[in-house]
Design a protein around this motif. Structure first.
Motif, PDB file in Angstrom:
ATOM      1  N   ALA A 199      -5.819  27.164 -25.974  1.00  0.00           N
ATOM      2  CA  ALA A 199      -6.578  26.125 -25.533  1.00  0.00           C
ATOM      3  C   ALA A 199      -5.903  23.878 -25.235  1.00  0.00           C
ATOM      4  N   LEU A 200      -6.234  23.906 -26.832  1.00  0.00           N
ATOM      5  CA  LEU A 200      -5.674  22.987 -26.576  1.00  0.00           C
ATOM      6  C   LEU A 200      -4.732  22.532 -26.418  1.00  0.00           C
ATOM      7  N   ALA A 201      -3.613  23.314 -26.595  1.00  0.00           N
ATOM      8  CA  ALA A 201      -2.772  22.922 -26.563  1.00  0.00           C
ATOM      9  C   ALA A 201      -2.072  23.150 -24.802  1.00  0.00           C
ATOM     10  N   ILE A 202      -2.962  23.413 -24.403  1.00  0.00           N
ATOM     11  CA  ILE A 202      -3.274  23.441 -22.778  1.00  0.00           C
ATOM     12  C   ILE A 202      -3.692  22.053 -22.370  1.00  0.00           C
ATOM     13  N   ARG A 203      -4.646  21.719 -23.061  1.00  0.00           N
ATOM     14  CA  ARG A 203      -5.343  20.716 -22.558  1.00  0.00           C
ATOM     15  C   ARG A 203      -4.186  19.208 -22.694  1.00  0.00           C
ATOM     16  N   LYS A 204      -3.367  19.576 -24.662  1.00  0.00           N
ATOM     17  CA  LYS A 204      -2.542  18.755 -25.141  1.00  0.00           C
ATOM     18  C   LYS A 204      -1.446  17.962 -23.169  1.00  0.00           C
ATOM     19  N   ARG A 205      -1.111  19.384 -22.987  1.00  0.00           N
ATOM     20  CA  ARG A 205      -0.017  19.282 -21.933  1.00  0.00           C
ATOM     21  C   ARG A 205      -0.581  18.707 -20.500  1.00  0.00           C
ATOM     22  N   VAL A 206      -1.635  18.654 -19.937  1.00  0.00           N
ATOM     23  CA  VAL A 206      -2.051  17.817 -19.251  1.00  0.00           C
ATOM     24  C   VAL A 206      -2.026  16.477 -19.022  1.00  0.00           C
ATOM     25  N   ALA A 207      -2.971  15.974 -20.713  1.00  0.00           N
ATOM     26  CA  ALA A 207      -3.645  14.729 -20.941  1.00  0.00           C
ATOM     27  C   ALA A 207      -1.908  13.998 -21.216  1.00  0.00           C
ATOM     28  N   SER A 208      -0.832  14.168 -21.323  1.00  0.00           N
ATOM     29  CA  SER A 208       0.116  13.731 -21.691  1.00  0.00           C
ATOM     30  C   SER A 208       0.856  12.877 -19.724  1.00  0.00           C
ATOM     31  N   ILE A 209       0.233  13.207 -19.099  1.00  0.00           N
ATOM     32  CA  ILE A 209       0.699  13.202 -17.933  1.00  0.00           C
ATOM     33  C   ILE A 209       0.660  11.299 -17.626  1.00  0.00           C
ATOM     34  N   ARG A 210       0.907  10.537 -17.222  1.00  0.00           N
ATOM     35  CA  ARG A 210       0.930   9.298 -16.628  1.00  0.00           C
ATOM     36  C   ARG A 210       1.741   9.169 -15.947  1.00  0.00           C
TER      37      ARG A 210
ATOM     38  N   SER B  11      -0.699  24.081 -15.304  1.00  0.00           N
ATOM     39  CA  SER B  11      -2.079  23.255 -15.415  1.00  0.00           C
ATOM     40  C   SER B  11      -1.663  22.248 -14.974  1.00  0.00           C
ATOM     41  N   ARG B  12      -0.304  21.296 -16.095  1.00  0.00           N
ATOM     42  CA  ARG B  12       0.426  20.078 -15.197  1.00  0.00           C
ATOM     43  C   ARG B  12       0.940  19.980 -14.109  1.00  0.00           C
ATOM     44  N   ASP B  13       1.229  20.855 -13.926  1.00  0.00           N
ATOM     45  CA  ASP B  13       1.699  20.878 -12.320  1.00  0.00           C
ATOM     46  C   ASP B  13       0.557  20.847 -11.088  1.00  0.00           C
ATOM     47  N   MET B  14      -0.197  21.195 -11.667  1.00  0.00           N
ATOM     48  CA  MET B  14      -0.699  21.846 -10.109  1.00  0.00           C
ATOM     49  C   MET B  14      -1.851  20.441 -10.068  1.00  0.00           C
ATOM     50  N   THR B  15      -2.018  19.733 -11.413  1.00  0.00           N
ATOM     51  CA  THR B  15      -2.540  18.275 -11.965  1.00  0.00           C
ATOM     52  C   THR B  15      -2.052  16.959 -10.629  1.00  0.00           C
ATOM     53  N   ARG B  16      -0.380  17.586 -10.761  1.00  0.00           N
ATOM     54  CA  ARG B  16       0.365  16.719 -10.114  1.00  0.00           C
ATOM     55  C   ARG B  16       0.274  16.945  -8.460  1.00  0.00           C
ATOM     56  N   LYS B  17       0.607  17.980  -8.279  1.00  0.00           N
ATOM     57  CA  LYS B  17       0.859  18.482  -7.212  1.00  0.00           C
ATOM     58  C   LYS B  17      -0.448  18.369  -6.285  1.00  0.00           C
ATOM     59  N   TYR B  18      -1.676  18.350  -6.749  1.00  0.00           N
ATOM     60  CA  TYR B  18      -2.790  17.910  -5.913  1.00  0.00           C
ATOM     61  C   TYR B  18      -3.983  17.017  -6.456  1.00  0.00           C
ATOM     62  N   HIS B  19      -3.274  15.608  -7.357  1.00  0.00           N
ATOM     63  CA  HIS B  19      -3.400  14.738  -7.709  1.00  0.00           C
ATOM     64  C   HIS B  19      -4.618  14.809  -7.991  1.00  0.00           C
ATOM     65  N   LEU B  20      -5.298  15.382  -9.019  1.00  0.00           N
ATOM     66  CA  LEU B  20      -6.275  15.865  -9.624  1.00  0.00           C
ATOM     67  C   LEU B  20      -7.093  14.945  -9.894  1.00  0.00           C
ATOM     68  N   ALA B  21      -6.137  13.640 -11.173  1.00  0.00           N
ATOM     69  CA  ALA B  21      -6.783  12.981 -11.879  1.00  0.00           C
ATOM     70  C   ALA B  21      -7.111  11.241 -11.317  1.00  0.00           C
ATOM     71  N   VAL B  22      -6.744  11.554  -9.989  1.00  0.00           N
ATOM     72  CA  VAL B  22      -6.764   9.992  -9.722  1.00  0.00           C
ATOM     73  C   VAL B  22      -8.644   9.603  -9.336  1.00  0.00           C
ATOM     74  N   HIS B  23      -9.416   9.714  -9.243  1.00  0.00           N
ATOM     75  CA  HIS B  23     -10.728   9.894  -9.705  1.00  0.00           C
ATOM     76  C   HIS B  23     -10.728   9.536 -11.536  1.00  0.00           C
ATOM     77  N   ILE B  24     -10.542  10.344 -12.203  1.00  0.00           N
ATOM     78  CA  ILE B  24     -11.497  11.145 -12.865  1.00  0.00           C
ATOM     79  C   ILE B  24      -9.790  10.774 -14.487  1.00  0.00           C
ATOM     80  N   GLY B  25      -9.413  10.393 -14.226  1.00  0.00           N
ATOM     81  CA  GLY B  25      -8.374  10.432 -15.006  1.00  0.00           C
ATOM     82  C   GLY B  25      -7.396  11.416 -15.817  1.00  0.00           C
ATOM     83  N   PRO B  26      -6.506  11.606 -16.386  1.00  0.00           N
ATOM     84  CA  PRO B  26      -5.576  13.079 -16.629  1.00  0.00           C
ATOM     85  C   PRO B  26      -5.896  13.187 -17.996  1.00  0.00           C
ATOM     86  N   ASP B  27      -6.639  12.354 -18.882  1.00  0.00           N
ATOM     87  CA  ASP B  27      -7.565  13.260 -19.892  1.00  0.00           C
ATOM     88  C   ASP B  27      -9.029  14.098 -19.478  1.00  0.00           C
ATOM     89  N   GLY B  28      -9.579  13.481 -18.377  1.00  0.00           N
ATOM     90  CA  GLY B  28     -10.953  13.962 -17.873  1.00  0.00           C
ATOM     91  C   GLY B  28     -10.496  15.091 -17.496  1.00  0.00           C
TER      92      GLY B  28
END
Length: 200
Positions: free
Chosen positions: A189-200, A153-170
């Protein structure tokens, strides 16, 4: 109208539903007339009122036929499913602000929850397919599987620039919803969320 605990617990071992729920023709017609994003209602007091009645009518129908997946109801009703620092479920947050009963479903802030009830996580289709395919291939998702899904999830977030508009937490919250929809234990599921939210 409260989401009945009978509705929430009426299904035993439900099969995961990923993506949109099926609507009746009448529900489809209501949805077509409904604005699902709060920003579309800015500066439209009359429009917001009409929209609230449409949202209420749609929720009334969906609840009457138990069309909303159990885990999506829990996300709204169960305090343990809610993320964030403020304690309490999403319903309880409405109630603390003096919005109760059917007025919750009429409120513009409820639209984000209605979208989840109707469509699931707000992520690109190919990402949903990749995540859910991996999750379902595990069968029962254990801690190590959740860690692998978190990395994916974290890798796909980075690859597709998903956090550009709503941020890592969104974005993390949407992956959390998707994990829940895949039938993953809430703690994992919460652990997965935390991994994505850790992107800075």
């Amino acid at each position: 109208m409260k989401l009945s605990t009978d509705v929430i617990h009426s299904m035993e071992a439900p099969r995961p539903l990923i993506g949109p729920i099926a609507l009746t023709p009448d529900e489809g017609a209501i949805l077509a007339a409904t604005k699902l994003r709060q920003e579309e209602l800015f500066h439209e007091s009359d429009g917001a009122q009409r929209n609230g009645e449409l949202a209420l009518a749609l929720m009334t129908s969906l609840l009457a036929r138990a069309a909303i997946p159990e885990v999506r109801l829990k996300y709204f009703e169960d305090p343990t499913y809610r993320t964030g620092r403020i304690k309490g479920s999403y319903r309880q947050l409405f109630e603390r602000n003096k919005t109760v009963g059917d007025d919750i479903f009429r409120h513009p802030n409820f639209l984000q929850h209605l979208r989840y009830f109707l469509f699931g996580a707000e992520l690109p289709d190919d990402i949903i397919e990749a995540f859910s395919g991996k999750a379902l291939s595990f069968g029962h998702v254990g801690p190590s599987d959740a860690s692998e899904l978190g990395t994916l999830s974290r890798d796909m977030t980075r690859k597709y620039h998903l956090a550009v508009h709503i941020g890592p937490d969104g974005v993390a919250e949407e992956f959390y919803k998707l994990a829940l929809d895949c039938g993953i234990y809430q703690g994992h599921a919460l652990a997965i969320r935390k991994r994505v939210a850790s992107i800075r």
